[in-house]
Design a protein around this motif. Structure first.
Motif, mmCIF file in Angstrom:
data_model
loop_
_atom_site.group_PDB
_atom_site.id
_atom_site.type_symbol
_atom_site.label_atom_id
_atom_site.label_comp_id
_atom_site.label_asym_id
_atom_site.label_seq_id
_atom_site.Cartn_x
_atom_site.Cartn_y
_atom_site.Cartn_z
ATOM 1 N N ALA A 72 -22.113 3.149 8.265
ATOM 2 C CA ALA A 72 -23.379 3.545 7.630
ATOM 3 C C ALA A 72 -24.044 4.667 8.405
ATOM 4 C CB ALA A 72 -24.312 2.336 7.532
ATOM 5 N N ALA A 73 -24.024 4.569 9.744
ATOM 6 C CA ALA A 73 -24.612 5.640 10.552
ATOM 7 C C ALA A 73 -23.852 6.947 10.349
ATOM 8 C CB ALA A 73 -24.604 5.238 12.026
ATOM 9 N N GLY A 74 -22.504 6.856 10.239
ATOM 10 C CA GLY A 74 -21.723 8.061 9.981
ATOM 11 C C GLY A 74 -22.066 8.690 8.643
ATOM 12 N N LEU A 75 -22.313 7.866 7.631
ATOM 13 C CA LEU A 75 -22.678 8.394 6.319
ATOM 14 C C LEU A 75 -24.065 9.036 6.341
ATOM 15 C CD1 LEU A 75 -21.275 5.524 4.073
ATOM 16 C CD2 LEU A 75 -20.454 7.880 4.176
ATOM 17 N N VAL A 76 -24.982 8.465 7.109
ATOM 18 C CA VAL A 76 -26.299 9.095 7.258
ATOM 19 C C VAL A 76 -26.143 10.477 7.885
ATOM 20 C CG1 VAL A 76 -28.528 8.948 8.430
ATOM 21 C CG2 VAL A 76 -27.545 6.913 7.354
ATOM 22 N N GLY A 77 -25.234 10.584 8.883
ATOM 23 C CA GLY A 77 -24.963 11.889 9.465
ATOM 24 C C GLY A 77 -24.348 12.853 8.471
ATOM 25 N N SER A 78 -23.527 12.340 7.540
ATOM 26 C CA SER A 78 -22.954 13.197 6.497
ATOM 27 C C SER A 78 -24.045 13.764 5.608
ATOM 28 C CB SER A 78 -21.954 12.395 5.654
ATOM 29 O OG SER A 78 -20.861 11.974 6.435
ATOM 30 N N ARG A 79 -25.055 12.969 5.338
ATOM 31 C CA ARG A 79 -26.207 13.491 4.591
ATOM 32 C C ARG A 79 -26.857 14.660 5.332
ATOM 33 N NH1 ARG A 79 -30.201 11.482 1.128
ATOM 34 N NH2 ARG A 79 -29.391 10.066 -0.452
ATOM 35 N N LEU A 81 -25.434 16.669 7.522
ATOM 36 C CA LEU A 81 -24.552 17.831 7.435
ATOM 37 C C LEU A 81 -24.706 18.537 6.091
ATOM 38 C CD1 LEU A 81 -21.231 16.537 9.071
ATOM 39 C CD2 LEU A 81 -22.811 18.238 9.994
ATOM 40 N N GLY A 82 -24.797 17.746 5.026
ATOM 41 C CA GLY A 82 -25.002 18.342 3.707
ATOM 42 C C GLY A 82 -26.297 19.108 3.619
ATOM 43 N N ARG A 83 -27.360 18.571 4.226
ATOM 44 C CA ARG A 83 -28.644 19.282 4.203
ATOM 45 C C ARG A 83 -28.556 20.605 4.957
ATOM 46 N NH1 ARG A 83 -33.326 16.035 6.919
ATOM 47 N NH2 ARG A 83 -32.483 14.489 5.464
ATOM 48 N N MET A 84 -27.861 20.602 6.092
ATOM 49 C CA MET A 84 -27.703 21.829 6.866
ATOM 50 C C MET A 84 -26.879 22.859 6.095
ATOM 51 S SD MET A 84 -26.997 20.016 10.550
ATOM 52 C CE MET A 84 -26.522 21.532 11.350
ATOM 53 N N GLU A 85 -25.849 22.410 5.395
ATOM 54 C CA GLU A 85 -25.027 23.337 4.624
ATOM 55 C C GLU A 85 -25.786 23.904 3.430
ATOM 56 O OE1 GLU A 85 -21.165 24.370 5.011
ATOM 57 O OE2 GLU A 85 -22.753 24.556 6.507
ATOM 58 N N ARG A 86 -26.642 23.079 2.813
ATOM 59 C CA ARG A 86 -27.476 23.594 1.728
ATOM 60 C C ARG A 86 -28.422 24.668 2.252
ATOM 61 N NH1 ARG A 86 -27.246 18.193 0.019
ATOM 62 N NH2 ARG A 86 -29.093 17.655 1.233
ATOM 63 N N ALA A 87 -28.968 24.437 3.451
ATOM 64 C CA ALA A 87 -29.866 25.439 4.042
ATOM 65 C C ALA A 87 -29.108 26.726 4.356
ATOM 66 C CB ALA A 87 -30.508 24.868 5.311
ATOM 67 N N ARG A 88 -27.878 26.616 4.877
ATOM 68 C CA ARG A 88 -27.093 27.813 5.190
ATOM 69 C C ARG A 88 -26.746 28.577 3.918
ATOM 70 N NH1 ARG A 88 -21.417 29.245 6.697
ATOM 71 N NH2 ARG A 88 -20.711 27.235 5.870
ATOM 72 N N ALA A 125 -24.086 10.794 0.441
ATOM 73 C CA ALA A 125 -23.412 10.809 1.744
ATOM 74 C C ALA A 125 -21.901 10.929 1.593
ATOM 75 C CB ALA A 125 -23.769 9.542 2.520
ATOM 76 N N TRP A 126 -21.333 10.223 0.617
ATOM 77 C CA TRP A 126 -19.877 10.302 0.429
ATOM 78 C C TRP A 126 -19.449 11.696 -0.018
ATOM 79 C CZ3 TRP A 126 -16.695 7.148 2.575
ATOM 80 C CH2 TRP A 126 -17.045 5.818 2.800
ATOM 81 N N ARG A 127 -20.238 12.330 -0.865
ATOM 82 C CA ARG A 127 -19.895 13.700 -1.260
ATOM 83 C C ARG A 127 -20.037 14.666 -0.084
ATOM 84 N NH1 ARG A 127 -23.139 12.590 -5.632
ATOM 85 N NH2 ARG A 127 -24.660 14.134 -4.954
ATOM 86 N N GLY A 128 -21.037 14.417 0.786
ATOM 87 C CA GLY A 128 -21.170 15.238 1.986
ATOM 88 C C GLY A 128 -19.982 15.070 2.910
#
Length: 414
Positions: A72-79, A81-88, A125-128
């Protein structure tokens, strides 16, 4: 009527992603795309390593007590990462996608176990995680192609960069945007739920304050006066009679305050006779002459009827206090599966949602039930406020979702 009548107006899909035409000259858009493609490799490497280490560790330890929390913690981190990639992508590619709804915290989810379950089945999170996993080969390809083209294919590099960047844009939209309209709707409803709770709490505090400062204080004075009258009843009947007369006046005032309070909660005339009679009663108390027209063949659900009543009541109070108008008009009608309300006055205008006259509160209340609220009030007037609510029959049936545009609503009424 105001253009774009919508509670949370959004630009058309892709409106923020319009790209300049590619020319042989290197403009700032081309350089941003090249920078994005060159950064792809290190970013993809970090994302790939994170997904492999964090998620696969959680999978392997899933048979133990700590496995699922780690996953679950890893999936929260995936979220994240997705937010950072959206910003980039927003910064370098001009891609603007809606942010997915936030994962509720442990307290909001009802404890650790419900939060854990929500985190484990979180589609965002899974898509991230999938995005981070598949990006490594793509990052290698784009990095090598772009770096090689800088020294070999310089004249056509803008076209190569645009093609690769378009593929990146498609990947961001496909994997890092909300999965569908349902997720965005969930986010809206979560926000609306908070508005409903805050509004209900504010109403309860107002009722408590009115009872404490008004009718309750009068009833306390009444009890004290009757107690004194009882003591003087035998020794000074005349004074006792005066006290009883004063107490009788206090009773009348307390009853009137209780009636006003009950009218503020839900007036009896609205329950018994519907919007036409209730709004006419409200209009009669307005300091400005008001013409009321209610064109409804049937009555909406009680909740919708109550919101419509209090919306008009608040608007007429604003007209009395702030508008300087000489006349006002209230019209209520049904269009397909929506209940429309229009309140117009010929006052000085200048009303705004952030003007401190309760307009923002009305907009939030209507928004909480999937309603819409538009204020058209230029300086010098006139002011036209249009509110729209979903139509629900009193039997409980709900009209089709989706708002009818209120553009030109005034003209539609003739």
């Amino acid at each position: 009527m105001t253009e774009g009548f919508s509670r949370r107006a959004r630009a058309p899909e892709g409106a923020d992603d319009r790209l300049p035409p590619v020319r042989f000259a290197y403009d700032r858009h081309t350089w941003k795309e090249i920078a994005h493609l060159l950064v792809n490799l290190p970013v993809a490497l970090v994302g790939f390593v994170y997904v492999v280490v964090a998620l696969f560790t959680g999978f392997w330890l899933a048979v133990t007590v700590v496995g699922f929390p780690l996953l679950a913690a890893g999936l929260v981190g995936s979220r994240l990462l997705g937010r950072m990639e959206r910003a980039r992508a927003r910064r370098l590619l001009g891609v603007r996608v809606d942010e997915p709804s936030r994962l509720p915290g442990r307290a909001a989810a009802g404890g650790f176990l419900p939060w854990l379950w929500m985190a484990l089945k979180d589609p965002v999170a899974w898509r991230g995680a999938l995005y981070g996993f598949v990006r490594l080969p793509w990052g290698i390809l784009t990095f090598v192609t772009t770096l090689t083209s800088l020294f070999v294919l310089w004249p056509v590099l803008p076209f190569i960069a645009r093609g690769l960047a378009n593929a990146d844009r498609a990947m961001v939209r496909g994997l890092l945007s909300p999965s569908d309209e349902l997720e965005r709707r969930i986010a809206e409803l979560e926000s609306d739920r908070g508005v409903v709770v805050d509004t209900a709490n504010a109403d309860l505090r107002r009722i408590e304050r009115d009872l404490h400062d008004g009718a309750q204080a009068r009833l306390v004075n009444l009890a004290m006066g009757l107690g004194l009258a009882k003591e003087k009843l035998l020794e000074d009947p005349d004074s006792a009679a005066e006290m009883v007369a004063e107490a009788h006046g206090e009773v009348k005032l307390a009853l009137q305050e209780l009636r006003d309070l009950a009218r503020g909660i839900h007036p009896a005339v609205l329950t018994d006779r519907g919007l036409d009679a209730a709004l006419s009663a409200v209009a009669s108390r307005c300091t400005v002459p008001v013409k009321v027209t209610v064109d409804l063949e049937s009555r909406p659900a009680a909740a919708i009827e109550g919101i419509a009543y209090f919306t008009v009541s608040e608007l007429l109070q604003n007209i009395s206090k702030h508008s300087g108008a000489r006349n006002a008009v209230v019209e209520v009608w049904r269009t397909e599966n929506r209940l429309l309300i229009q309140v117009e006055d010929d006052g000085r205008g200048g009303a705004r949602l952030d003007g401190g006259s309760g307009m923002r509160g009305l907009a939030e209340r209507l928004g909480a039930v999937d309603g819409l609220f538009v204020v058209d009030s230029p300086q010098g007037g006139p002011t036209v406020v249009t509110a729209e609510l979903p139509w629900r029959d009193r039997s409980g049936a709900t009209g089709a979702t989706g708002a009818t545009t209120a553009k030109g609503a005034k003209g539609a009424r003739g």
